[in-house]
Design a protein around this motif. Structure first.
Motif, PDB file in Angstrom:
ATOM      1  N   TYR A 204       4.388 -28.180  26.551  1.00  0.00           N
ATOM      2  CA  TYR A 204       3.828 -26.714  26.129  1.00  0.00           C
ATOM      3  C   TYR A 204       2.970 -28.222  24.235  1.00  0.00           C
ATOM      4  O   TYR A 204       4.242 -28.518  24.082  1.00  0.00           O
ATOM      5  CB  TYR A 204       3.836 -25.823  25.479  1.00  0.00           C
ATOM      6  N   LEU A 208       5.684 -21.354  20.197  1.00  0.00           N
ATOM      7  CA  LEU A 208       5.117 -20.742  21.353  1.00  0.00           C
ATOM      8  C   LEU A 208       6.511 -19.573  21.088  1.00  0.00           C
ATOM      9  O   LEU A 208       7.780 -19.905  20.989  1.00  0.00           O
ATOM     10  CB  LEU A 208       6.118 -22.131  22.801  1.00  0.00           C
ATOM     11  N   ASP A 292       2.178 -20.139  30.321  1.00  0.00           N
ATOM     12  CA  ASP A 292       1.130 -20.217  29.483  1.00  0.00           C
ATOM     13  C   ASP A 292       1.015 -21.229  28.969  1.00  0.00           C
ATOM     14  O   ASP A 292       0.107 -21.600  27.639  1.00  0.00           O
ATOM     15  CB  ASP A 292       0.346 -19.139  28.975  1.00  0.00           C
ATOM     16  N   ALA A 295      -1.490 -23.485  27.034  1.00  0.00           N
ATOM     17  CA  ALA A 295      -2.689 -22.893  25.746  1.00  0.00           C
ATOM     18  C   ALA A 295      -2.671 -24.298  24.649  1.00  0.00           C
ATOM     19  O   ALA A 295      -2.281 -24.769  24.446  1.00  0.00           O
ATOM     20  CB  ALA A 295      -2.405 -21.553  26.199  1.00  0.00           C
ATOM     21  N   PRO A 297      -2.879 -22.533  21.231  1.00  0.00           N
ATOM     22  CA  PRO A 297      -2.303 -21.732  20.161  1.00  0.00           C
ATOM     23  C   PRO A 297      -2.605 -22.077  19.288  1.00  0.00           C
ATOM     24  O   PRO A 297      -3.082 -20.852  18.479  1.00  0.00           O
ATOM     25  CB  PRO A 297      -0.377 -21.239  20.120  1.00  0.00           C
ATOM     26  N   ARG A 321       1.624 -16.382  23.640  1.00  0.00           N
ATOM     27  CA  ARG A 321       0.750 -16.712  24.655  1.00  0.00           C
ATOM     28  C   ARG A 321       0.871 -15.115  25.356  1.00  0.00           C
ATOM     29  O   ARG A 321       1.117 -14.108  25.499  1.00  0.00           O
ATOM     30  CB  ARG A 321       1.722 -17.758  25.641  1.00  0.00           C
ATOM     31  N   TYR A 484      -5.509 -12.885  24.699  1.00  0.00           N
ATOM     32  CA  TYR A 484      -4.111 -13.032  23.762  1.00  0.00           C
ATOM     33  C   TYR A 484      -4.048 -11.258  22.806  1.00  0.00           C
ATOM     34  O   TYR A 484      -3.222 -10.898  22.575  1.00  0.00           O
ATOM     35  CB  TYR A 484      -4.190 -14.026  23.162  1.00  0.00           C
TER      36      TYR A 484
END
Length: 507
Positions: A204, A208, A292, A295, A297, A321, A484
């Motif tokens: 990712y 997170l 997710d 994504a 962020p 997320r 979100y």
């Protein structure tokens, strides 16, 4: 929009936020890298930028063995784009080209194969076959370097039609033979799991908040289908669930982040046990959607963090997320079960249906014993087994019949607006249910639920008006990340006990 000068600055600063957004090919070496590659920054004149790994491979570049550009998170564009290219990429990621060919992909999207080829090539520099081929190559490398599977088994598990095609592709993409690629990883780091088990990392970008993800899934875990258990490391929780996949069933385990490691660690540990290894890419992609993981962020938190209402929540819990789901049909059933009841009650109802109409695993694994019932099975179920008011029974039966017959589609290639209209046309399906399905089943990042009781409580807790009209007006400033924002309001401060909240549909 970013141009080549911005791309080069990202490469020069090794900005990991752009990993998966574009790829850098170096003409002097013949390799392509992710933007955060730790190697010496190439000269600007030697750089070529490509929107996909498949495009770089098609131009004759091979993958860097240092930064492994094929293992980066997917582009966040495919989360929120609703056009043809975005829908096609979601289906390719789910393995549709491998299973149904280009004609099957084009048919799902409602375009001709020629139109689809032209659109993808114009924007991504590669057509559907090349994009699927790059996906197969990445799966092959993963299997070669993390398992002791025979090379022939790896070839077919990765989706190649022949061993020759597999050998040619690996040589072209990695400049190595399959055995040479396997030899790069010490044998002691590979796991001998002939029954189909795999240990891998789910990459990712950015921060997170895995605690939020695990909390959210634990609160809704259907007995026998899902569970959250203590992990192998102290302070780590593990989410486990069964998977119904194209070629067979599977069991997935995903660990949250260890408390002593930063939220920007870069990956989640995952274990998969698959009845058929051909399901590996699809299983991985569905877990990525669930958590997710593709994504951005940074972009989400930058916008929501500037809002006077949500800003304090963003600063307290960066990287939150918007969870998706591994099976949109399952989620649709559970959304109807959750109408006008608490989350705990909906979970109990789902567990009863799973016991009655689900498929038992050949062997239980911990608390996991069942695959969630299919829409077709529930469409013909005895209505007396649905412990709910008659109107919701009819809504559930009608929804399952529509899903089983294909009247309503909820796969990644469907037009979200068309799917919403088809859902609203069904008896007993209202705006909250449609919004919830768009947010989770269709991974729409810009859905707001103004009538949701959890949203109302979240806003009033922050000192803002919680009535639907006021909430909808406030949410206009949160576009295109309103999904979100909903999760921010549901989660609240880090000290909030999420198990006391519920999500209901307004009467």
């Amino acid at each position: 929009m970013i141009d080549d000068d911005i791309r080069y600055r990202a490469v020069d600063s090794r900005d990991a936020r752009f990993d998966g957004v574009f790829f850098t090919a170096v003409t002097s070496t013949g390799i392509y890298c992710r933007p955060s590659c730790p190697a010496v920054t190439p000269k600007r004149a030697n750089c070529r930028f490509y929107p996909s790994a498949a495009a770089a491979q098609g131009a004759g570049f091979r993958a860097c063995r240092r930064c492994r550009p094929d293992s980066v998170p997917g582009s966040p564009e495919w989360n929120h784009r609703a056009d043809l290219v975005g829908r096609a990429m979601r289906l390719i990621g789910d393995g549709v080209v491998d299973r149904e060919g280009v004609a099957g992909l084009a048919g799902r999207l409602g375009y001709s194969a020629r139109q689809l080829q032209r659109q993808l090539t114009a924007e991504l520099g590669a057509g559907p076959i090349a994009l699927a081929r790059a996906r197969r190559a990445q799966t092959a490398r993963l299997l070669l370097q993390t398992t002791e599977l025979p090379v022939t088994d790896v070839a077919f598990a990765a989706g190649f039609a022949s061993v020759r095609q597999f050998n040619d592709t690996v040589r072209e993409v990695y400049d190595r033979t399959p055995s040479g690629l396997r030899a790069e990883v010490a044998a002691g780091r590979r796991i001998a799991t002939p029954a189909g088990g795999l240990t891998l990392r789910l990459a990712y970008r950015g921060a997170l908040d895995s605690e939020h993800l695990i909390d959210f899934l634990a609160l809704r875990a259907v007995p026998g289908v899902e569970e959250v258990v203590p992990g192998a490391r102290p302070g780590v929780r593990t989410y486990r669930r069964t998977l119904a996949l194209p070629y067979g069933h599977g069991i997935a385990e995903v660990d949250g982040l260890p408390p002593d490691e930063p939220r920007t660690r870069g990956w989640l540990d995952c274990r998969l046990l698959l009845a058929d290894l051909r399901d590996l890419p699809t299983a991985v992609q569905r877990l990525r959607v669930l958590f997710d993981l593709d994504a951005d962020p940074g972009a989400v938190d930058e916008q929501l963090g500037a809002d006077p209402v949500l800003g304090p929540l963003v600063r307290e819990r960066p990287g939150l997320r918007s969870p998706g789901h591994v099976d949109p049909h399952e989620l649709a059933v559970r959304a109807v079960l959750g109408q006008q009841v608490t989350v705990a009650a909906a979970r109990t109802l789902a567990g009863r249906l799973a016991e009655k109409y689900g498929t038992a695993l050949p062997e239980p694994s911990g608390g996991l014993r069942l695959l969630f019932p299919t829409a077709a099975a529930l469409a013909v179920a005895d209505p007396e087994d649905f412990a709910m008011p008659a109107a919701r029974r009819r809504a559930l039966t009608g929804l399952c019949a529509a899903l089983a017959e294909g009247v309503v589609r909820l796969d990644g290639g469907v037009d979200r607006a068309e799917a919403a209209a088809a859902l609203l046309a069904l008896p007993g399906i209202g705006p909250w249910t449609v919004g919830y399905l768009r947010m989770r089943a269709l991974a729409d990042p810009d859905v707001f639920l103004p009538s949701d009781i959890g949203v109302k409580h979240g806003l009033t807790r922050l000192g803002a008006p919680g009535d639907p009209k006021s909430a909808a007006r406030a949410a206009e400033a949160w576009a295109p990340w309103r999904s979100y924002a909903v999760h921010r309001l549901w989660a609240g401060p880090a000290t909030t006990n999420t198990s006391t909240r519920s999500e209901t549909e307004a009467a």
